[in-house]
Design a protein around this motif. Structure first.
Motif, PDB file in Angstrom:
ATOM      1  N   SER A 191     -31.699 -11.946 -42.129  1.00 50.67           N
ATOM      2  CA  SER A 191     -31.037 -12.556 -40.982  1.00 50.67           C
ATOM      3  C   SER A 191     -31.692 -12.128 -39.677  1.00 50.67           C
ATOM      4  O   SER A 191     -31.833 -12.923 -38.747  1.00 50.67           O
ATOM      5  CB  SER A 191     -29.551 -12.182 -40.959  1.00 50.67           C
ATOM      6  N   VAL A 192     -32.113 -10.859 -39.608  1.00 50.72           N
ATOM      7  CA  VAL A 192     -32.817 -10.371 -38.419  1.00 50.72           C
ATOM      8  C   VAL A 192     -34.154 -11.084 -38.277  1.00 50.72           C
ATOM      9  O   VAL A 192     -34.518 -11.558 -37.194  1.00 50.72           O
ATOM     10  CB  VAL A 192     -33.026  -8.841 -38.496  1.00 50.72           C
ATOM     11  N   MET A 193     -34.901 -11.182 -39.370  1.00 51.57           N
ATOM     12  CA  MET A 193     -36.223 -11.807 -39.331  1.00 51.57           C
ATOM     13  C   MET A 193     -36.138 -13.295 -39.029  1.00 51.57           C
ATOM     14  O   MET A 193     -37.055 -13.875 -38.448  1.00 51.57           O
ATOM     15  CB  MET A 193     -36.960 -11.569 -40.658  1.00 51.57           C
ATOM     16  N   ASP A 194     -35.029 -13.928 -39.422  1.00 51.67           N
ATOM     17  CA  ASP A 194     -34.845 -15.356 -39.126  1.00 51.67           C
ATOM     18  C   ASP A 194     -34.369 -15.587 -37.694  1.00 51.67           C
ATOM     19  O   ASP A 194     -34.262 -16.732 -37.247  1.00 51.67           O
ATOM     20  CB  ASP A 194     -33.825 -15.971 -40.090  1.00 51.67           C
ATOM     21  N   GLY A 195     -34.066 -14.509 -36.977  1.00 45.74           N
ATOM     22  CA  GLY A 195     -33.663 -14.627 -35.576  1.00 45.74           C
ATOM     23  C   GLY A 195     -32.192 -14.849 -35.347  1.00 45.74           C
ATOM     24  O   GLY A 195     -31.766 -15.105 -34.227  1.00 45.74           O
ATOM     25  N   GLY A 251     -21.722 -18.219 -41.411  1.00 46.48           N
ATOM     26  CA  GLY A 251     -21.741 -16.972 -40.647  1.00 46.48           C
ATOM     27  C   GLY A 251     -22.677 -17.018 -39.457  1.00 46.48           C
ATOM     28  O   GLY A 251     -22.669 -17.961 -38.671  1.00 46.48           O
ATOM     29  N   VAL A 252     -23.523 -15.992 -39.337  1.00 48.57           N
ATOM     30  CA  VAL A 252     -24.413 -15.899 -38.181  1.00 48.57           C
ATOM     31  C   VAL A 252     -25.451 -17.016 -38.165  1.00 48.57           C
ATOM     32  O   VAL A 252     -26.089 -17.257 -37.128  1.00 48.57           O
ATOM     33  CB  VAL A 252     -25.123 -14.530 -38.142  1.00 48.57           C
ATOM     34  N   ALA A 253     -25.648 -17.699 -39.279  1.00 48.20           N
ATOM     35  CA  ALA A 253     -26.615 -18.797 -39.350  1.00 48.20           C
ATOM     36  C   ALA A 253     -25.965 -20.151 -39.066  1.00 48.20           C
ATOM     37  O   ALA A 253     -26.571 -21.192 -39.289  1.00 48.20           O
ATOM     38  CB  ALA A 253     -27.274 -18.819 -40.729  1.00 48.20           C
ATOM     39  N   ILE A 254     -24.749 -20.143 -38.542  1.00 49.01           N
ATOM     40  CA  ILE A 254     -24.018 -21.385 -38.299  1.00 49.01           C
ATOM     41  C   ILE A 254     -24.746 -22.267 -37.285  1.00 49.01           C
ATOM     42  O   ILE A 254     -25.337 -21.778 -36.322  1.00 49.01           O
ATOM     43  CB  ILE A 254     -22.581 -21.070 -37.819  1.00 49.01           C
ATOM     44  N   HIS A 255     -24.720 -23.566 -37.524  1.00 46.73           N
ATOM     45  CA  HIS A 255     -25.330 -24.538 -36.613  1.00 46.73           C
ATOM     46  C   HIS A 255     -24.214 -25.230 -35.824  1.00 46.73           C
ATOM     47  O   HIS A 255     -23.235 -25.693 -36.406  1.00 46.73           O
ATOM     48  CB  HIS A 255     -26.143 -25.570 -37.390  1.00 46.73           C
TER      49      HIS A 255
END
Length: 333
Positions: A281-285, A155-159
């Motif tokens: 997810s917000v805190m991880d940027g 998802g939003v953490a995709i590399h």
């Protein structure tokens, strides 16, 4: 006996809790109906998108992006090429790199104007240092199917590290095309341009808008080189036909549609994630780059309230409607 202790007064006192309970139950039922209606509207919109043949969850998106058998995947070779890049990142080399066009700060002159001998020599040196990477880029271009090792379910953490390397590969092939045109080597310039278009197309199936933007940027390098080659060398009808075919193949009305579908799945994952995961997810940027707070714990109740009021479902519906409009605009009847 006073009014306060009369049977009528006692009955009124006993009814009061019942009235409060009835009002509470009515409000609870209305709230449940309100939330259920919003939920059904969201699900109906998602099913409507599914009926068009598009995925709506990250798991569905990952299945929708076709896997490529080992040994038939151009990405395997491209990744080897990326690992061989010599980017001239040391302090002394950065000074030289900045004198280069495309990868540095030097401005490329118009196609009718020749590069200086010094510029040609510097380009040749850069290409020599990247000879193995260039060889692999050409080799990968001959393999038709491609899927990079992206984990869409993240998802939003995709590399997506391959996207940056893709641009570097396009720059390398661009320099090779430029040097070939300057030397009057139309065959070498043509190969660099055609394989540059193939490199760009390696993410044509990747269902992300950022991938489509990188693809278009890489195409720009190749098409700019083609214009320069036609100005600096003579060519044949056969070669022009090759370029026409390659450009036609590079065009894809579905590439941006696939990217928009990917954004639907990513957005859907955000709207359905828990308040705690959203906060993390917000805190991880990932969701809100640059966001800083000394009280991250306030985000959890804020998100819970956002969901409880139904505002999240309303925004979810609005998001899906907007994305559907974008897809319709990309695919006019």
């Amino acid at each position: 006996m006073t009014d306060q202790t009369s049977p009528l007064a006692l009955r009124r006192k006993r009814r009061w809790p019942r009235h409060v309970l009835i009002v509470f139950l009515i409000l609870a039922a209305l709230y449940a109906a309100y939330r259920y209606t919003l939920h059904c509207m969201v699900e109906a919109k998602l099913n409507e998108i599914r009926k068009q043949g598009y995925p709506v969850t990250l798991a569905e998106l990952d299945k929708w992006y076709p896997q490529v058998p080992a040994g038939q995947n151009a990405a395997e070779i491209y990744l080897l090429a990326f690992a061989k890049f010599s980017k001239w990142n040391t302090n002394s080399m950065i000074v030289k790199r900045d004198l280069l066009p495309v990868v540095g700060n030097a401005k490329l002159p118009p196609g009718s104007q020749a590069l200086s001998n010094e510029e040609q020599s510097l380009i040749a040196e850069y290409l020599t240092d990247n000879a193995e990477a260039v060889r692999l880029l050409h080799k990968a271009a001959s393999v038709r199917e491609c899927r990079y090792p992206v984990v869409l379910t993240d998802g939003v953490a995709i590399h997506l590290p391959h996207l940056m390397e893709l641009r570097q590969g396009a720059r390398l092939l661009s320099l090779e095309g430029i040097l070939g045109s300057e030397k009057g080597e139309a065959e070498a310039a043509s190969a660099a341009i055609l394989d540059g278009l193939s490199l760009a197309s390696s993410v044509k199936q990747e269902p992300l808008v950022i991938s489509e933007m990188v693809r278009e940027a890489c195409q720009y390098f190749a098409l700019t080189d083609l214009e320069r080659m036609l100005n600096r060398t003579t060519t044949t009808d056969k070669r022009l036909a090759q370029f026409a075919t390659a450009i036609f193949d590079a065009e894809s009305s579905q590439a941006m549609t696939r990217g928009l579908v990917g954004e639907i799945c990513l957005g859907n994952s955000v709207f359905t994630m828990s308040a705690r995961r959203f906060t993390q997810s917000v805190m991880d940027g990932w969701l809100w780059p640059g966001f800083k707070t000394k009280k991250p714990y306030v985000l959890v109740p804020a998100m819970a309230l956002y969901r409880a009021t139904g505002l999240m479902d309303m925004d979810h519906l609005s998001f899906l409607g907007i994305m559907e409009d974008y897809i319709d605009a990309e695919n006019p009847v």
